[in-house]
Design a protein around this motif. Sequence first.
Motif, short mmCIF file in Angstrom:
data_model
loop_
_atom_site.label_atom_id
_atom_site.label_comp_id
_atom_site.label_asym_id
_atom_site.label_seq_id
_atom_site.Cartn_x
_atom_site.Cartn_y
_atom_site.Cartn_z
N MET A 1 0.85 -1.20 0.00
CA MET A 1 0.00 0.00 0.00
C MET A 1 0.88 1.24 0.00
N LYS A 2 0.28 2.38 -0.42
CA LYS A 2 1.01 3.64 -0.45
C LYS A 2 0.85 4.34 0.90
N VAL A 3 1.95 4.91 1.36
CA VAL A 3 1.93 5.61 2.63
C VAL A 3 3.00 6.69 2.62
N TYR A 4 2.65 7.83 3.19
CA TYR A 4 3.65 8.89 3.35
C TYR A 4 4.40 8.68 4.67
N GLN A 5 5.69 9.07 4.66
CA GLN A 5 6.39 9.08 5.94
C GLN A 5 7.22 10.35 6.05
N ILE A 6 7.37 10.78 7.31
CA ILE A 6 8.14 11.99 7.58
C ILE A 6 9.60 11.70 7.32
N GLY A 7 10.32 12.69 6.71
CA GLY A 7 11.69 12.46 6.30
C GLY A 7 12.70 12.55 7.43
N ASN A 8 13.93 12.18 7.11
CA ASN A 8 15.01 12.32 8.09
C ASN A 8 15.36 13.78 8.33
N GLU A 9 15.06 14.59 7.36
CA GLU A 9 15.34 16.00 7.51
C GLU A 9 14.04 16.77 7.63
N ALA A 10 14.15 17.98 8.14
CA ALA A 10 12.97 18.79 8.33
C ALA A 10 12.48 19.35 7.01
N ILE B 1 8.78 20.15 4.29
CA ILE B 1 7.73 19.49 3.51
C ILE B 1 8.35 18.62 2.41
N ASP B 2 9.45 19.10 1.84
CA ASP B 2 10.06 18.35 0.74
C ASP B 2 10.62 17.00 1.17
N ALA B 3 10.91 16.87 2.45
CA ALA B 3 11.45 15.61 2.94
C ALA B 3 10.39 14.52 3.13
N LEU B 4 9.14 14.90 3.01
CA LEU B 4 8.06 13.90 3.05
C LEU B 4 8.25 12.94 1.89
N THR B 5 8.10 11.65 2.12
CA THR B 5 8.25 10.70 1.01
C THR B 5 7.07 9.75 0.94
N LEU B 6 6.68 9.46 -0.27
CA LEU B 6 5.60 8.51 -0.51
C LEU B 6 6.24 7.15 -0.76
N VAL B 7 5.98 6.19 0.07
CA VAL B 7 6.64 4.88 -0.05
C VAL B 7 5.59 3.77 -0.13
N GLU B 8 6.07 2.62 -0.45
CA GLU B 8 5.22 1.42 -0.47
C GLU B 8 5.51 0.61 0.78
#
Lengths: 335, 335, 335, 335
Positions: free
Chosen positions: A1-10, A12-19
């Motif tokens: 499933m698709k899920v966003y996760q908060i990035g290692n860095e601060a 909005i751009d660090a948000l990543t959409l992962v499986e």
Amino acid sequence: MKVYQIGNEAGIDALTLVERPEPKPEYGQILVRVRAVSLNYRDLIIVESNRTDSNSHVIPMSDGAGEVVAVGVGVTRVKVGARVAGTFFQDWVSGNINAKVMKSAMGGEIDGMLAEYVTLNQNGVVLLPNHLSYEEGATLPCAAVTAWHALVTKGNLKAGETVLILGTGGVSIFALQFAKLHGARVIVTSSSDEKLERAKALGADDTINYKTTPNWEEAVYRLTDSTGVDHVVEVGGAGTLQKSIKAVRYGGYISLIGVLTGFGGEINPQPILGKSITLQGIYVGSREMFEAMNRAIAHHQLKPQIDRTFSLSEAKAAYQYLKSGSHFGKVVIQL
Amino acid sequence: MKVYQIGNEAGIDALTLVERPEPKPEYGQILVRVRAVSLNYRDLIIVESNRTDSNSHVIPMSDGAGEVVAVGVGVTRVKVGARVAGTFFQDWVSGNINAKVMKSAMGGEIDGMLAEYVTLNQNGVVLLPNHLSYEEGATLPCAAVTAWHALVTKGNLKAGETVLILGTGGVSIFALQFAKLHGARVIVTSSSDEKLERAKALGADDTINYKTTPNWEEAVYRLTDSTGVDHVVEVGGAGTLQKSIKAVRYGGYISLIGVLTGFGGEINPQPILGKSITLQGIYVGSREMFEAMNRAIAHHQLKPQIDRTFSLSEAKAAYQYLKSGSHFGKVVIQL
Amino acid sequence: MKVYQIGNEAGIDALTLVERPEPKPEYGQILVRVRAVSLNYRDLIIVESNRTDSNSHVIPMSDGAGEVVAVGVGVTRVKVGARVAGTFFQDWVSGNINAKVMKSAMGGEIDGMLAEYVTLNQNGVVLLPNHLSYEEGATLPCAAVTAWHALVTKGNLKAGETVLILGTGGVSIFALQFAKLHGARVIVTSSSDEKLERAKALGADDTINYKTTPNWEEAVYRLTDSTGVDHVVEVGGAGTLQKSIKAVRYGGYISLIGVLTGFGGEINPQPILGKSITLQGIYVGSREMFEAMNRAIAHHQLKPQIDRTFSLSEAKAAYQYLKSGSHFGKVVIQL
Amino acid sequence: MKVYQIGNEAGIDALTLVERPEPKPEYGQILVRVRAVSLNYRDLIIVESNRTDSNSHVIPMSDGAGEVVAVGVGVTRVKVGARVAGTFFQDWVSGNINAKVMKSAMGGEIDGMLAEYVTLNQNGVVLLPNHLSYEEGATLPCAAVTAWHALVTKGNLKAGETVLILGTGGVSIFALQFAKLHGARVIVTSSSDEKLERAKALGADDTINYKTTPNWEEAVYRLTDSTGVDHVVEVGGAGTLQKSIKAVRYGGYISLIGVLTGFGGEINPQPILGKSITLQGIYVGSREMFEAMNRAIAHHQLKPQIDRTFSLSEAKAAYQYLKSGSHFGKVVIQL
């Protein structure tokens, strides 16, 4: 499933959409197919603050609604097929807030709702009112419950009382709607005449443009026969708080609402004493409050105000839009 | 001036219209030219009971409104020309009821308002909302304040809660109006379909004819998904109280309203315990409640429901009409 | 393990001591080795009433304390070795009572504590204050929580207020102790001078023997300068309730406490209205109340009053002794 | 008669003792022969601030007690010979504070009690508990009522809760005594070990010397199992408030007490929100609170703590002594 996760860095751009693999409901849990989430200013702050160790890779966003697609062993409170929203604090059913409750805030201390599927404890959801879409239901967990807690549960708002509401964001617009449900008089401030017009359409009795009327607290005083308002829904921060204290009556009530790290500046506490004011920090609320609120929303067929809806792939744009501050009511993402 | 007084013998016919010298306001008092009075069931009971020694020649009726035509030395709270209504209890400004308050009930313990002129202490009046006539203002002191006290002050009624209101007399219709102001759902009972239609026009969500539905408490239960209502406005007496206890939810709230000698019969208190019910005796209310209520009435331009208006010379007919029970809302006498 | 079960027929003699396999804790459950149970009048009524179909073979008695000897998967709230008491309502953590809570009462709707081992949900227990033995801890779940709920949670008892307590059974003696903790003045009634002496030793300010002073409500009035008491802890039933209503002040508060089927007789509700009384049905309380109470008990090293202790094999004798009514405080069974 | 009046210039030295004619009680007034007054920090601030136009020549000091020596026409509430104390706000009988009440504060907005004779409205006094001397009675109107209002009326303090009390001045020592009456646990801070010993003798459970323990808020946290206290009686000002906010539990309660112009500095309001704290400005209280408090004081034969007593001619020395801050409890002047 698709899920966003908060990035290692601060940021909005660090948000990543992962499986990720679809989760399975354990004992007492339910599996929810999330259909919509809504954004709060807190979500923005969490993503923008650099708290790598504590919430890196956490799924963001506290507010979401969807359909129950599977239930674990021991689940009796909800059935497959039910339309539900998660509660902001997964561990706050009723009673007082406490340290344990504080650790159960979705999208920060624990995983949130910006995923196609989530597992929640059966005690951490409420049924959506029938007349609401998933998008509308997703706006309720944080902003609406906060407004209800402030004005209804704690504030004991009564018909004929006057409420001052700062701004036209998510909490403010729900506060306006709930205040009107209880027969109160409502004064709304904003820097935009257009937004003030929309607030009037939702029932605001008086409006003040704080750009053209910088001493808006004096305007409030005049509107209340130099008595001051009974309640203030204070979402502005230290700067507006000084003025809110001036705008409230002797013995009046100010609900301090905001975000954990976003309330800058300092205030002089002396007038709180001099005017016998109650200043009440309000941090969302319990499931019991949520259910009482939903009963009112259902009875009145009340509609949450959605400003704009984004798709899952546009999540970062949704954050940016919230950050711009141009919204009136809630910003939603569909899944 | 013309003034009615209670007779030496019991009964409406023993009321007499006499001529008395116009009173003069003493220190702290105001002189009111009474323009309208309204009848309550208590007024009927007082006239019909034979309490010769205690209230013979007392001026009857607790509720009246008029114009301040003179003020005594030391009066600062009201001015000549003010439009006022008297408070039911002349000595209850705020705080709790007590034995001293109980001795200050107009039209019983002390003289009432059925006179062309009365003197009242400056603390024993409230200003009428501007949009109300004297006739409408005269309906407020007993029935409206009782309903406000029950549902708002004590009951803390919130939007989405359900209120069961028995009958369509004065207190019941005000309770219906105030419950709607606060966003509650309202169920009204009556033996008349026509009255139930009028209740619907005032906002009642559901109605039950208790003549054609003698087990109305079961109908109430069905209307609330077998949960029971949150509040009952109980004006019926021991007979209906048993059913009201069945119609209320676990932990619910029953306001016991009525008249001092008119609440016959007995009830079994066991279900009050078994359902954790709060049974609250409500006997009118304080001036502070009256003023809070007037603020709501003014804000909403709410209109009291007057059933019929009589002239001063028809006062006995007004009592007879109230006794017949065919009214919907309040019965008023103009002076 | 040894366990008592309610018989197919009504009566204490139908209780049977049987052997059952030791239960195993499922997900979220704990296994408790019960060390002591305490009797309430409700336990007697359940055994004596013929409700064969509904609770035959149910394990009786709501109140017990023991040691946690094993925990199931998912248990985080308690550890093996913890000293705990069960909550009367297994499903009432906090908030309001409701229909679901009512179905979770131990020793009636569901199995109780009169067994060597019981499994309970981890949310259905509280930690015992350190200074209490198991016998003392077993007295708390029903009687003590009821008294706390009545006087403290709902009653908001304040120093200097006067409380009238009827009798010297379990709830009454806890009410006496809690009222004294809060600085209230306490008047106790009993038919035994010896029990009244013991009540005085526990802090009762005034005592009345209702056998030698049948018009005890008048004695109460005299003791309160003809004002009446602020609160009544009413455990007597319809007969005493009429007198309690006379003994309370205008606007006073009566906690109606008793047992579901043991509150015979009828009362005239009129004086509840005439004196603006609040009559509040109190049926035990929530875990949140239990925990607040335990904090007070621990801080004050307060000791429950145990009248007499029986062994497991003497359980029927314990029921008989409670039935005789000669106890002062609580009757306990050791396991 | 001899009477002090506030000077044209600021400062204790500008106080003058003058001769004025004895006042006569008008309608509804009583004449009181003042026997003792007590000092509050507010009295000092008023004398030291230069508010020439508003209160020059005003009689200073809000708190006094004496004997009723004459009554005007219309007085029914008190009799000649009664031992009374004046209420701080002459116009606050019950209900909420408001602008009108604020204008009736003795020794500032209107004449105070530092005179051999004063006239007061019959509604502006309470009867002294029998066991108190005039000196003891004179300590109650401001400091004791403030402490009662904070902890009992608003705070709903319950046995087992923990109260943090800053300092050992007038309000703080009354707060300690009232908290103990209600069964609470009390933590007191001071910079003097000797004063902390005296606080222990009055029942303080724990004490912290904030001079030797500058991070006293952490010590408080440790004393409460890292939970924080339920209530704080905050009399220190902006500097201590930051620490008090750290010392209180989630959802806890801080009573902000002080003096109108003496609460310097600024605070960051963010943690009020983050911890869901209620910050309540407390400014003395109503006569209804005073009477409820006196009932508790009388029942417990509670004795106010008088630090030192001065004669009328030593009034300036009394102000200087209060200013030095070396007192424990109240400073009194005999007349």
